[in-house]
Write a protein that holds these residues in place. Sequence first.
Motif, mmCIF file in Angstrom:
data_model
loop_
_atom_site.group_PDB
_atom_site.id
_atom_site.type_symbol
_atom_site.label_atom_id
_atom_site.label_comp_id
_atom_site.label_asym_id
_atom_site.label_seq_id
_atom_site.Cartn_x
_atom_site.Cartn_y
_atom_site.Cartn_z
ATOM 1 N N TRP A 224 0.835 -1.201 0.000
ATOM 2 C CA TRP A 224 0.000 0.000 0.000
ATOM 3 C C TRP A 224 0.870 1.251 0.000
ATOM 4 N N PRO A 225 0.392 2.334 -0.604
ATOM 5 C CA PRO A 225 1.121 3.601 -0.518
ATOM 6 C C PRO A 225 1.055 4.170 0.895
ATOM 7 N N THR A 229 -3.647 4.045 5.560
ATOM 8 C CA THR A 229 -3.309 3.617 6.918
ATOM 9 C C THR A 229 -4.393 2.703 7.479
ATOM 10 N N VAL A 230 -3.997 1.862 8.429
ATOM 11 C CA VAL A 230 -4.918 1.025 9.204
ATOM 12 C C VAL A 230 -4.866 1.542 10.634
ATOM 13 N N THR A 231 -5.974 2.073 11.112
ATOM 14 C CA THR A 231 -5.974 2.781 12.393
ATOM 15 C C THR A 231 -6.365 1.913 13.579
ATOM 16 N N GLY A 232 -7.091 0.843 13.334
ATOM 17 C CA GLY A 232 -7.807 0.149 14.395
ATOM 18 C C GLY A 232 -9.285 0.494 14.281
ATOM 19 N N TYR A 233 -10.131 -0.323 14.880
ATOM 20 C CA TYR A 233 -11.573 -0.092 14.786
ATOM 21 C C TYR A 233 -11.983 1.200 15.495
ATOM 22 N N TRP A 234 -13.106 1.773 15.039
ATOM 23 C CA TRP A 234 -13.700 2.935 15.679
ATOM 24 C C TRP A 234 -15.003 2.483 16.332
ATOM 25 N N PHE A 235 -15.024 2.419 17.646
ATOM 26 C CA PHE A 235 -16.207 1.957 18.358
ATOM 27 C C PHE A 235 -16.879 3.111 19.085
#
Length: 426
Positions: A224-225, A229-235
């Motif tokens: 991926w460029p 980004t992979v941030t983690g889940y948003w709960f």
Amino acid sequence: MKVLILTLGTRGDVQPFVALTQELQRRGHAAVLGAPKRFAELVAGQGVVFAEVDDGPLRVLDGGSAVGDVASGGMGAKLALMRQMPAMFTRVLDDCWRLASTGPGRGADVIVHNGQVLAGQHVAEKLDVPAVLALPMPMYVPTRQFPWPGQQFPSWLPASMNRMTYAGMRAPAMMFGRTVDRWRAGLDLPRRRGRHDPLRRSDGGVAPVLHAVSSAVVPRPADWPSSATVTGYWFADRPDAGNGAGLDEAVWTGGSEPPVFVGFGSMAGTDPVATTRVVVEALRVAGVRGVLATGWGGLQEVPSLPDVFVSGEVAHETVFPRVAAVVHHGGAGTTAAAVRAGVPQVVCPFVGDQPFWGARMQQLGVAPAAVAQRELTVSALAAAIRQAVSDPVISDAARRLGERVRAENGVATAVDLLEQQIDGDR
């Protein structure tokens, strides 16, 4: 900083953005959430500024049959659905611009959008502010690591072809391009190259993409460029959710083992009555008690049964940790909630990205092989439920994955990145 968030889709496409709005406000930023008006009740009481957007193509889900026909594989149904949807987007686009120009989103410094709403990068272009693509699934950015999650591909597909499958994301431009272009013309926006690609900024640069997914579930692909980004889940937890979704306490105390939750969210299928019969019988054959969430009609009310309890829409964050397993359709939001709860899963996918999540849960060891809706039988579902609730390997994997996800703070990471984005553009 003022952020206008625009999203369209089902509950799993809205609830993460409630969490994002809350975190932005905790940091002292102004934030407005624009989402389908049918979710006003879901958002109410969560302390966010909510602005209604027309439901648009979500109305297709109300009838149920269209989604069921598509899930069963009928090409005629797919084509019919494609013909209906463009006209449904006109009001959505108009509402998004109204929110951004004269409504509560006026004066936004950045537009955060999930792509499905179609208006995000165009509104940002008109306002001359950055657009950030944000979504609860790795749908837009091509990778060799896995094929496009928007469709199920054969298992024999070589990894060298995975990136090519992301051409599927050109479908929205093909389906809705004319509708969007007519709307853009009304805003005096030019017919520039790449205007329908949310990965491209209006100046030709690369747009940032925030994936509201845990890296424990989908590790960030190495190809991926840097913009992705992979941030983690948003709960986002509802403060008024209680501890049992309105269910009688006997549901939780009336048996030697916790019940199994079954719910298919907004997916109704071709015959919800028959699906409900299969589910109830499968619970009996598996020898477990069950909680049935009727949702938007995927499961129907059943006569009073001693070991099957019926509820409406439930608060996942309070119910899932209390059940023995979660049987669900594989929507991104429901999958995330089940992962967080640390309980075994049984995924029964209908369409879209749902088979991707079903396969991913099996790969992570927290679920048996998915049982597709078109293959949903009493014996197949009962066997999957028995495996989910009795296999200690699955239970242990689910528990450990849940611990990892609960230790993350994906929404805080996302706001950090948004703040960096705005500081960098100033």
